[in-house]
Design an enzyme around this catalytic site. Structure first.
Site, PDB file in Angstrom:
ATOM      1  N   GLY A  15      44.645  52.541  50.607  1.00  0.00           N
ATOM      2  CA  GLY A  15      44.673  51.761  49.840  1.00  0.00           C
ATOM      3  C   GLY A  15      43.001  51.381  49.867  1.00  0.00           C
ATOM      4  O   GLY A  15      42.686  50.907  50.175  1.00  0.00           O
ATOM      5  N   PHE A  18      42.154  45.095  47.063  1.00  0.00           N
ATOM      6  CA  PHE A  18      41.216  44.162  47.874  1.00  0.00           C
ATOM      7  C   PHE A  18      41.799  44.268  49.389  1.00  0.00           C
ATOM      8  O   PHE A  18      41.093  43.757  50.094  1.00  0.00           O
ATOM      9  CB  PHE A  18      41.482  43.173  47.215  1.00  0.00           C
ATOM     10  CG  PHE A  18      41.098  42.801  45.833  1.00  0.00           C
ATOM     11  CD1 PHE A  18      40.385  42.226  45.823  1.00  0.00           C
ATOM     12  CD2 PHE A  18      41.461  42.957  44.309  1.00  0.00           C
ATOM     13  CE1 PHE A  18      38.836  41.881  44.493  1.00  0.00           C
ATOM     14  CE2 PHE A  18      40.979  42.860  43.757  1.00  0.00           C
ATOM     15  CZ  PHE A  18      39.851  42.302  43.542  1.00  0.00           C
ATOM     16  N   GLY A  19      42.977  44.410  49.354  1.00  0.00           N
ATOM     17  CA  GLY A  19      43.674  44.476  51.109  1.00  0.00           C
ATOM     18  C   GLY A  19      43.229  45.979  51.792  1.00  0.00           C
ATOM     19  O   GLY A  19      41.637  45.368  52.471  1.00  0.00           O
ATOM     20  N   GLU A 175      45.142  35.260  29.872  1.00  0.00           N
ATOM     21  CA  GLU A 175      44.168  36.272  29.834  1.00  0.00           C
ATOM     22  C   GLU A 175      44.145  37.516  28.450  1.00  0.00           C
ATOM     23  O   GLU A 175      43.468  36.834  27.793  1.00  0.00           O
ATOM     24  CB  GLU A 175      43.381  36.166  31.165  1.00  0.00           C
ATOM     25  CG  GLU A 175      43.354  35.513  32.009  1.00  0.00           C
ATOM     26  CD  GLU A 175      42.674  35.770  33.285  1.00  0.00           C
ATOM     27  OE1 GLU A 175      41.692  34.564  33.504  1.00  0.00           O
ATOM     28  OE2 GLU A 175      42.524  36.980  33.101  1.00  0.00           O
TER      29      GLU A 175
HETATM   30  C1  LIG Z   1      45.702  43.115  35.289  1.00  0.00           C
HETATM   31  C2  LIG Z   1      45.475  42.106  36.673  1.00  0.00           C
HETATM   32  C3  LIG Z   1      44.878  40.958  36.544  1.00  0.00           C
HETATM   33  C4  LIG Z   1      44.848  40.566  37.705  1.00  0.00           C
HETATM   34  N1  LIG Z   1      43.651  38.826  38.054  1.00  0.00           N
HETATM   35  C5  LIG Z   1      43.432  38.621  39.364  1.00  0.00           C
HETATM   36  C6  LIG Z   1      43.101  37.834  38.941  1.00  0.00           C
HETATM   37  O1  LIG Z   1      42.537  36.915  38.440  1.00  0.00           O
HETATM   38  N2  LIG Z   1      43.191  36.623  40.292  1.00  0.00           N
HETATM   39  C7  LIG Z   1      43.524  38.056  41.330  1.00  0.00           C
HETATM   40  O2  LIG Z   1      44.010  36.762  42.350  1.00  0.00           O
HETATM   41  N3  LIG Z   1      44.642  38.439  41.518  1.00  0.00           N
HETATM   42  C8  LIG Z   1      44.123  39.118  40.428  1.00  0.00           C
HETATM   43  N4  LIG Z   1      46.075  39.955  40.104  1.00  0.00           N
HETATM   44  C9  LIG Z   1      46.372  40.379  41.773  1.00  0.00           C
HETATM   45  C10 LIG Z   1      45.364  41.421  42.440  1.00  0.00           C
HETATM   46  O3  LIG Z   1      44.048  41.925  42.120  1.00  0.00           O
HETATM   47  C11 LIG Z   1      45.911  41.963  43.663  1.00  0.00           C
HETATM   48  O4  LIG Z   1      47.151  40.908  43.774  1.00  0.00           O
HETATM   49  C12 LIG Z   1      44.920  42.995  44.684  1.00  0.00           C
HETATM   50  O5  LIG Z   1      44.495  43.504  43.965  1.00  0.00           O
HETATM   51  C13 LIG Z   1      45.658  43.165  45.642  1.00  0.00           C
HETATM   52  O6  LIG Z   1      45.510  43.953  46.777  1.00  0.00           O
HETATM   53  P1  LIG Z   1      45.966  45.480  47.670  1.00  0.00           P
HETATM   54  O7  LIG Z   1      45.378  45.695  48.239  1.00  0.00           O
HETATM   55  O8  LIG Z   1      47.510  44.614  47.809  1.00  0.00           O
HETATM   56  O9  LIG Z   1      46.528  46.198  46.045  1.00  0.00           O
HETATM   57  P2  LIG Z   1      45.342  46.754  44.906  1.00  0.00           P
HETATM   58  O10 LIG Z   1      44.827  45.907  44.938  1.00  0.00           O
HETATM   59  O11 LIG Z   1      46.433  47.188  44.146  1.00  0.00           O
HETATM   60  O12 LIG Z   1      45.129  48.417  45.617  1.00  0.00           O
HETATM   61  C14 LIG Z   1      46.005  49.260  45.867  1.00  0.00           C
HETATM   62  C15 LIG Z   1      45.436  50.697  46.379  1.00  0.00           C
HETATM   63  O13 LIG Z   1      46.124  51.173  46.902  1.00  0.00           O
HETATM   64  C16 LIG Z   1      46.406  52.957  46.367  1.00  0.00           C
HETATM   65  N5  LIG Z   1      47.800  53.388  46.781  1.00  0.00           N
HETATM   66  C17 LIG Z   1      48.344  52.713  46.018  1.00  0.00           C
HETATM   67  N6  LIG Z   1      49.603  54.281  46.791  1.00  0.00           N
HETATM   68  C18 LIG Z   1      48.937  54.692  47.327  1.00  0.00           C
HETATM   69  C19 LIG Z   1      49.649  56.234  48.139  1.00  0.00           C
HETATM   70  N7  LIG Z   1      50.673  56.281  47.755  1.00  0.00           N
HETATM   71  N8  LIG Z   1      48.451  56.779  48.407  1.00  0.00           N
HETATM   72  C20 LIG Z   1      46.970  56.371  47.910  1.00  0.00           C
HETATM   73  N9  LIG Z   1      46.575  56.045  47.771  1.00  0.00           N
HETATM   74  C21 LIG Z   1      47.303  54.752  46.943  1.00  0.00           C
HETATM   75  C22 LIG Z   1      45.977  52.170  44.484  1.00  0.00           C
HETATM   76  O14 LIG Z   1      45.097  53.132  44.252  1.00  0.00           O
HETATM   77  C23 LIG Z   1      44.625  50.827  45.438  1.00  0.00           C
HETATM   78  O15 LIG Z   1      43.649  51.876  44.842  1.00  0.00           O
HETATM   79  C24 LIG Z   1      45.332  40.923  39.391  1.00  0.00           C
HETATM   80  C25 LIG Z   1      46.597  41.498  39.022  1.00  0.00           C
HETATM   81  C26 LIG Z   1      46.619  42.543  37.681  1.00  0.00           C
HETATM   82  C27 LIG Z   1      47.091  43.533  37.346  1.00  0.00           C
END
Ligand SMILES: Cc1cc2nc3c(=O)[nH]c(=O)nc-3n(C[C@H](O)[C@H](O)[C@H](O)COP(=O)(O)OP(=O)(O)OC[C@H]3O[C@@H](n4cnc5c(N)ncnc54)[C@H](O)[C@@H]3O)c2cc1C
Length: 465
Positions: A15, A18-19, A175
């Site tokens: 992934g 952000f994480g 938004e």
């Molecule tokens: C439209 C929108 C607006 C947002 N606005 C805000 C905000 O203003 N402030 C805020 O704090 N939060 C906001 N959020 C929430 C925030 O973006 C998420 O909490 C955050 O992105 C979570 O991070 P993550 O790393 O867990 O997952 P994600 O950012 O979703 O990243 C997951 C990654 O894993 C990859 N992936 C998934 N499955 C697979 C697989 N099987 N194989 C390979 N790669 C894979 C994806 O391609 C992606 O790059 C928003 C969310 C959305 C959808």
């Protein structure tokens, strides 16, 4: 001997959200380990500004940072583009597009996907707002609709083309509604003088009795007032039963007409085969150290992690700050595991929430602190600009914002793929839900005309210099 031991260890991170990004940055500072970073996209996407791509405010590449740019300085990390189909925890292997990658420690941060909530028609007729191509699809519809509306004098057709229903009154929906309203108020009169902006209809639908129900009542009331002031129609306590080609049907059987339906009704975790069973929101339970119960070398960070926050009794919110902090924490615990030392429990530092609803309007909540209006808007701009990854992206987004602010023009009007709408027009608006149309016996004194909205916006702009 610890150095030799560490050199052989391999951490895989799935992934680039952000994480995953924050985990990789933390691990990159440790040249004694090898890191493999895997994502099915070759970039990190700054989701908080995705709605601005959808509303043609910023360019798509300006909110995406190529993974390889992040790695340039770190020789111990390699990036693999591919989709992980399976995690074989017995074999300590992840399968990427059918090819195996072994790991000693694994961090899974695959985030979330749009929650369709079992509503029929969402897949076929609604537009999610989670990926770049989805935001681009909304933008193509918006610009195509305006171009077509500018060529006809048929008011029914214009009203159909320019009807938007946003399902979900959380931060993303609010938004998005604010940005569309801003577009109607400021951009449309300037760029499409042929179109009467009052024929554009924006409806925000939510099942709860207030927008932003996860935030305080005060912020929620501010959002509602602001959106209504912008002419957004609020449909609260309303559940969508079906999405069709021409709008949504509520569970009560009411049709809400809209050529473009944007689905912002929430997300659910995106687990991978081989992980323990997820909860009903697709999230995976972990120990307080963010590891799987009984499998201490597999960590889960971000939206996918279903750990309960002891101070609220609920899972941590699916927001960027939680994902970032969990990514860093999982990486630190991965290093502790490799080093044979005990792992640490995760604690979340909540720096607050911010949301913007168009020009000069935003809300910030931090503990007991509540700020709304111009100051909150400036804070929102600064924080989002600073959080964007990459200097080039920051500069490009800043330029787009300045351009938009001073010209009231939207930055990205080039249409790469024109969307063709159905030839039919939608039905006339229902009596109990009038469109903002000037009645034959003169304007309704309670409904601000576009001119009044425009004048009040200008007045406000003058107040804020
Ligand atoms: C439209 C929108 C607006 C947002 N606005 C805000 C905000 O203003 N402030 C805020 O704090 N939060 C906001 N959020 C929430 C925030 O973006 C998420 O909490 C955050 O992105 C979570 O991070 P993550 O790393 O867990 O997952 P994600 O950012 O979703 O990243 C997951 C990654 O894993 C990859 N992936 C998934 N499955 C697979 C697989 N099987 N194989 C390979 N790669 C894979 C994806 O391609 C992606 O790059 C928003 C969310 C959305 C959808």
């Amino acid at each position: 001997m610890a150095g030799t031991h560490l050199m052989q260890k391999h951490v895989a991170v799935i992934g680039a959200g952000f994480g995953g990004l924050s985990a990789v940055k933390e691990l990159a500072g440790h040249p004694e380990i090898r890191v493999t970073w895997i994502d099915r996209q070759n970039y990190h996407l700054f989701l908080p500004l995705l709605y601005q791509v959808a509303t043609a405010t910023v360019e798509a590449p300006d909110i995406a940072q190529p993974a390889r740019d992040v790695l340039r300085k770190h020789r111990n990390v390699r990036f693999v583009l591919g989709s992980v189909d399976l995690i074989d925890r017995n074999d300590r292997t992840v399968w990427v597009d059918g090819a195996p990658i072994n790991y000693d420690v694994l961090i899974v941060a695959t985030g979330s996907e749009t929650a369709k909530l079992g509503v029929p028609g969402v897949d076929d007729h609604a537009h999610g707002l989670k990926y770049l191509d989805e935001a681009m699809a909304i933008r193509e519809r918006l610009v195509s609709a305006c171009e077509e509306a500018a060529q006809t004098s048929d008011e029914d057709r214009i009203r159909s083309l320019l009807s938007f229903a946003i399902v979900g009154g959380g931060p993303t929906g609010v938004e998005m509604a604010g940005a569309l309203a801003e577009f109607r108020l400021h951009v449309m009169p300037r760029v499409y003088p042929e179109i009467d902006p009052q024929l554009c209809r924006i409806v925000l639908i939510d099942s709860s009795d207030r927008p932003l129900s996860v935030l305080s009542k005060r912020t929620s009331a501010y959002a509602r007032r602001t959106l209504e002031g912008y002419g957004v129609e609020m449909r609260l306590d309303t559940r969508v039963g079906e999405v069709t080609e021409t709008g949504v049907v509520t569970e009560d059987g009411e049709q809400i007409d809209a050529f473009t339906v944007i689905w912002a009704a929430g997300v659910k975790g995106a687990p991978i085969e081989g992980l323990p069973e997820a909860d009903r929101r697709g999230r995976i339970a972990t120990t307080r150290a963010l590891a799987l119960e009984g499998d201490p070398d597999v960590f889960i960070a971000g939206d996918l992690n279903g750990l309960v926050n002891p101070s609220t009794g609920k899972p941590y919110p699916q927001v960027a700050a939680v994902a970032t902090q969990q990514g860093v924490h999982a990486a630190r615990n991965a290093l502790l595991r490799i080093d044979g030392r005990p792992v640490q429990d995760f604690t979340y530092r909540n720096y607050g929430t911010m949301i913007t609803i168009g020009r000069h309007k935003a809300a910030v909540e931090r503990g007991a602190l509540r700020i709304t209006g111009f100051l909150a808007w400036i804070a929102w701009l600064i924080v989002h600009l600073m959080k964007l990854v990459g200097v080039r992206n920051r500069l490009m987004v800043l330029l787009s914002w300045l351009h938009m602010y001073f010209t009231r023009d939207f930055a990205v009007r080039v249409l790469l793929r024109r969307h063709r709408f159905p030839r039919t027009s939608l039905s006339e608006p229902k009596d109990d839900f009038p469109a903002p149309k000037v009645p034959a016996d003169g304007p309704d004194p309670n409904v601000p005309s576009p001119g009044e909205l425009f004048a009040s916006a200008q007045e406000e702009d003058r107040e804020h210099g």
